[in-house]
Design an enzyme around this catalytic site. Structure first.
Site, PDB file in Angstrom:
ATOM      1  N   ASN A  41       0.902  -1.395   0.044  1.00  0.00           N
ATOM      2  CA  ASN A  41       0.088   0.058  -0.009  1.00  0.00           C
ATOM      3  C   ASN A  41       0.843   1.298   0.103  1.00  0.00           C
ATOM      4  O   ASN A  41       1.474   1.503   1.206  1.00  0.00           O
ATOM      5  CB  ASN A  41      -0.858   0.039   1.303  1.00  0.00           C
ATOM      6  CG  ASN A  41      -1.995   1.254   1.241  1.00  0.00           C
ATOM      7  OD1 ASN A  41      -1.795   1.956   0.628  1.00  0.00           O
ATOM      8  ND2 ASN A  41      -2.727   0.992   2.398  1.00  0.00           N
ATOM      9  N   ARG A  68      -2.621  -1.960  -3.415  1.00  0.00           N
ATOM     10  CA  ARG A  68      -3.692  -1.141  -3.115  1.00  0.00           C
ATOM     11  C   ARG A  68      -3.932  -0.100  -3.885  1.00  0.00           C
ATOM     12  O   ARG A  68      -2.845   0.646  -4.398  1.00  0.00           O
ATOM     13  CB  ARG A  68      -3.727  -0.707  -1.971  1.00  0.00           C
ATOM     14  CG  ARG A  68      -4.972   0.121  -1.421  1.00  0.00           C
ATOM     15  CD  ARG A  68      -4.911   0.885  -0.095  1.00  0.00           C
ATOM     16  NE  ARG A  68      -6.280   1.759  -0.009  1.00  0.00           N
ATOM     17  CZ  ARG A  68      -6.093   3.096   0.472  1.00  0.00           C
ATOM     18  NH1 ARG A  68      -5.301   3.459   1.120  1.00  0.00           N
ATOM     19  NH2 ARG A  68      -7.218   3.601   0.786  1.00  0.00           N
ATOM     20  N   HIS A  75     -13.040   3.226   0.111  1.00  0.00           N
ATOM     21  CA  HIS A  75     -13.122   2.218   1.244  1.00  0.00           C
ATOM     22  C   HIS A  75     -13.681   0.935   0.760  1.00  0.00           C
ATOM     23  O   HIS A  75     -14.343   0.300   1.490  1.00  0.00           O
ATOM     24  CB  HIS A  75     -13.694   2.936   2.447  1.00  0.00           C
ATOM     25  CG  HIS A  75     -13.109   3.691   3.306  1.00  0.00           C
ATOM     26  ND1 HIS A  75     -13.728   4.876   3.866  1.00  0.00           N
ATOM     27  CD2 HIS A  75     -11.535   4.104   3.469  1.00  0.00           C
ATOM     28  CE1 HIS A  75     -13.050   5.727   4.373  1.00  0.00           C
ATOM     29  NE2 HIS A  75     -11.722   5.427   4.379  1.00  0.00           N
ATOM     30  N   GLY A 128     -12.888   5.636  10.486  1.00  0.00           N
ATOM     31  CA  GLY A 128     -11.600   5.886  10.659  1.00  0.00           C
ATOM     32  C   GLY A 128     -11.239   7.416  10.764  1.00  0.00           C
ATOM     33  O   GLY A 128     -11.768   8.354  11.033  1.00  0.00           O
ATOM     34  N   ARG A 167     -11.756  16.206   7.076  1.00  0.00           N
ATOM     35  CA  ARG A 167     -12.829  16.673   5.912  1.00  0.00           C
ATOM     36  C   ARG A 167     -14.104  16.879   6.307  1.00  0.00           C
ATOM     37  O   ARG A 167     -14.504  16.412   7.336  1.00  0.00           O
ATOM     38  CB  ARG A 167     -12.870  15.399   4.708  1.00  0.00           C
ATOM     39  CG  ARG A 167     -11.557  15.054   4.394  1.00  0.00           C
ATOM     40  CD  ARG A 167     -11.685  13.864   3.384  1.00  0.00           C
ATOM     41  NE  ARG A 167     -10.278  13.293   2.959  1.00  0.00           N
ATOM     42  CZ  ARG A 167     -10.271  12.088   3.010  1.00  0.00           C
ATOM     43  NH1 ARG A 167     -11.109  11.022   3.429  1.00  0.00           N
ATOM     44  NH2 ARG A 167      -9.033  11.608   2.634  1.00  0.00           N
ATOM     45  N   GLY A 194     -15.087   3.190  14.685  1.00  0.00           N
ATOM     46  CA  GLY A 194     -16.126   2.195  14.748  1.00  0.00           C
ATOM     47  C   GLY A 194     -15.888   1.095  15.932  1.00  0.00           C
ATOM     48  O   GLY A 194     -16.783   0.591  16.145  1.00  0.00           O
ATOM     49  N   GLU A 247      -8.131  -4.506   5.478  1.00  0.00           N
ATOM     50  CA  GLU A 247      -8.176  -4.270   4.094  1.00  0.00           C
ATOM     51  C   GLU A 247      -6.963  -5.188   3.507  1.00  0.00           C
ATOM     52  O   GLU A 247      -7.030  -5.734   2.096  1.00  0.00           O
ATOM     53  CB  GLU A 247      -7.922  -2.721   4.088  1.00  0.00           C
ATOM     54  CG  GLU A 247      -9.286  -2.058   4.133  1.00  0.00           C
ATOM     55  CD  GLU A 247      -9.018  -0.531   4.531  1.00  0.00           C
ATOM     56  OE1 GLU A 247      -8.323  -0.152   5.391  1.00  0.00           O
ATOM     57  OE2 GLU A 247      -9.302   0.234   3.264  1.00  0.00           O
TER      58      GLU A 247
HETATM   59  P1  ADP Z   1      -7.384   5.462   9.181  1.00  0.00           P
HETATM   60  O1  ADP Z   1      -8.433   5.789   8.206  1.00  0.00           O
HETATM   61  O2  ADP Z   1      -5.789   6.077   8.948  1.00  0.00           O
HETATM   62  O3  ADP Z   1      -6.745   3.894   8.622  1.00  0.00           O
HETATM   63  P2  ADP Z   1      -8.053   4.259  11.685  1.00  0.00           P
HETATM   64  O4  ADP Z   1      -9.225   3.265  11.144  1.00  0.00           O
HETATM   65  O5  ADP Z   1      -6.725   3.918  12.241  1.00  0.00           O
HETATM   66  O6  ADP Z   1      -7.593   5.326  10.493  1.00  0.00           O
HETATM   67  O7  ADP Z   1      -8.655   5.371  12.567  1.00  0.00           O
HETATM   68  C1  ADP Z   1      -8.165   6.404  13.235  1.00  0.00           C
HETATM   69  C2  ADP Z   1      -9.212   6.767  14.129  1.00  0.00           C
HETATM   70  O8  ADP Z   1      -9.595   6.026  15.221  1.00  0.00           O
HETATM   71  C3  ADP Z   1      -8.610   8.291  15.114  1.00  0.00           C
HETATM   72  O9  ADP Z   1      -9.544   9.113  15.265  1.00  0.00           O
HETATM   73  C4  ADP Z   1      -8.425   7.417  16.431  1.00  0.00           C
HETATM   74  O10 ADP Z   1      -8.451   8.526  17.379  1.00  0.00           O
HETATM   75  C5  ADP Z   1      -9.630   6.604  16.379  1.00  0.00           C
HETATM   76  N1  ADP Z   1      -9.189   5.489  17.371  1.00  0.00           N
HETATM   77  C6  ADP Z   1      -8.369   4.408  17.257  1.00  0.00           C
HETATM   78  N2  ADP Z   1      -8.271   3.651  18.226  1.00  0.00           N
HETATM   79  C7  ADP Z   1      -9.049   4.271  19.283  1.00  0.00           C
HETATM   80  C8  ADP Z   1      -9.450   4.035  20.522  1.00  0.00           C
HETATM   81  N3  ADP Z   1      -8.689   2.958  21.278  1.00  0.00           N
HETATM   82  N4  ADP Z   1     -10.189   4.708  21.279  1.00  0.00           N
HETATM   83  C9  ADP Z   1     -10.875   5.756  20.596  1.00  0.00           C
HETATM   84  N5  ADP Z   1     -10.435   6.079  19.363  1.00  0.00           N
HETATM   85  C10 ADP Z   1      -9.563   5.143  18.665  1.00  0.00           C
END
Ligand code: ADP
Length: 398
Positions: free
Chosen positions: A7, A91, A180, A210, A241, A333, A382
């Site tokens: 990726n 990717r 996504h 995310g 965004r 999520g 992914e």
């Molecule tokens: P990306 O889109 O960069 O792959 P991720 O899926 O890793 O992003 O998600 C990043 C987001 O998830 C950030 O806002 C981060 O704060 C939140 N996040 C990740 N782990 C936790 C956690 N344990 N508690 C709260 N928020 C989290």
């Protein structure tokens, strides 16, 4: 089959080596700040070995060579030599309307990726550079491109068409594509398997939260609608965004003296949770801390974030004429029970009923027994989906 998943982003490369038999992740790494004096590689293996190392890599090819050295290292490596890598899955963010599935990388497919540079100027060029680097390092290894947009290409025209003059739209490929897709597809397949139902019998809403956020309505395995559009800017509120806004806001900002470049940066990089909360972070953990400390802007940011998700679920419930399962995935999520419960509270009229303890414990099914729709938390993967698709494309061609 050992498959390397690559990726390649604008300044970093993520790589993951899978043994597809048993779906074992053998090793993974991240090379950051490529082409700077402070390039660093983070590497870990399934045996628990881990290291972070400053490296020198002034090109994608040099970075991937370093990844290969790590994979073969006699102490921390997981393969004896590179010939063990039987295929590479890349990717690729944008495949336009042409790429409706993962495809073996041929000259024609590479041309499509090049043709989509204008549609994804930040993503497709580094993805392409990663492909070329691998072609040079692995000239005889088959490669597959797995597109973020492909899964969404089953969307019906009413979902992907913007109501601007059709001739202008068609001439210039202005339409909704969605992103996504690999994540939405992966969690939908996993949810169907957990529910022991066939995808063809299910109506699903998958919510990827995310840094980028999107939501997809899946009707018996086909995408009915998705929230990201021609670019990833449309739809839900995200880390930086804005998601949906009245397009006329752009004209107002122009009249106020912002250049188009300023507006582009503002909407993509300074909006969303970052711009709303004003705490200097778009990380959900920081935002929740600020909410708990009584910061009113942080609370507003969270409320706007949640409300947008609820609006889309309501719209997609209508488009699907009801749904069987709501699936949360990705960093927010998967990890923030409070957001799932705030969203689900507003969906009780649809029959959604969360089990608070299961939600807190992040079980796979977090709704109460015998309620419908089922609400689930399904961790996305992914990279694994790219490895699966790579194997599938190559085995269907052999
Ligand atoms: P990306 O889109 O960069 O792959 P991720 O899926 O890793 O992003 O998600 C990043 C987001 O998830 C950030 O806002 C981060 O704060 C939140 N996040 C990740 N782990 C936790 C956690 N344990 N508690 C709260 N928020 C989290």
């Amino acid at each position: 089959m050992k498959i390397l998943v690559v990726n390649a982003g604008s300044s970093s490369i993520k790589f993951t080596l899978f043994e597809t038999k048993g779906e074992v992740l053998l090793a993974k790494g991240l090379i950051e700040r490529i082409n700077t004096p402070s390039t660093v590689m983070h590497f870990s293996t399934h045996k628990g070995q881990k290291f972070d190392q400053d490296i020198s890599a002034n090109s994608y090819e040099a970075a991937i060579s370093q990844a290969c050295l790590a994979l073969m290292d006699k102490n921390t490596g997981v393969i004896g030599n590179l010939s063990e890598i039987e295929a590479i899955g890349h990717r690729v963010v944008h495949g336009g309307a042409a790429m409706t599935a993962a495809s073996k990388l041929t000259k024609a497919v590479k041309q499509v990726i090049l043709d989509c540079f204008a549609l994804a100027p930040l993503h497709n060029p580094p993805n392409y550079e990663g492909i070329e680097a691998c072609e040079s390092l692995f000239p005889n290894v088959p490669m597959v491109a797995v597109f973020d947009t492909a899964f969404h290409q089953t969307m019906p025209p009413a979902s992907y068409t913007y109501a601007i003059p059709l001739d202008v739209a068609q001439k210039n490929q202005i339409r909704r594509y969605g992103f996504h897709g690999t994540s939405h597809n992966y969690v939908a397949i996993k949810a169907a398997s957990v529910l022991k139902r066939r995808m063809e019998d299910l109506k699903l809403i998958t919510v990827h939260l995310g840094n980028g956020c999107s939501i997809t309505a899946i009707n018996h395995g086909r995408v009915e609608d998705t929230s990201m559009g021609m670019t990833p800017l449309e739809g839900l509120v995200m880390g930086t965004r804005c998601g949906d806004i009245d397009p006329a806001v752009i004209f107002v900002l122009r009249r106020l003296g912002y250049t188009l470049d300023d507006v582009d940066k503002m909407l993509n990089k300074a909006s969303g949770l970052l711009g709303l909360a004003g705490i200097g972070s778009n990380d959900m953990r920081d935002l929740i801390k600020a909410v708990d400390e009584g910061n009113p802007r942080a609370k507003l940011a969270l409320d706007v974030f949640v409300l947008r998700i609820v609006k889309y679920i309501g719209a997609y419930a209508a488009e699907l004429n009801g749904f069987d399962a709501l699936i949360f995935t990705a960093g927010i999520g998967e990890n923030v029970p409070r957001i799932r419960s705030q969203v689900c509270e507003k969906l009780e009229f649809l029959g959604v009923k969360l089990d608070a303890a299961r939600n807190k414990a992040r079980e796979m099914i977090i709704s109460c027994d015998d309620t419908s729709p089922v609400v689930m938390v399904v961790p996305t993967n992914e990279e694994l989906m790219i490895a699966r698709e790579t194997e599938c494309v190559l085995s269907s061609q052999s």
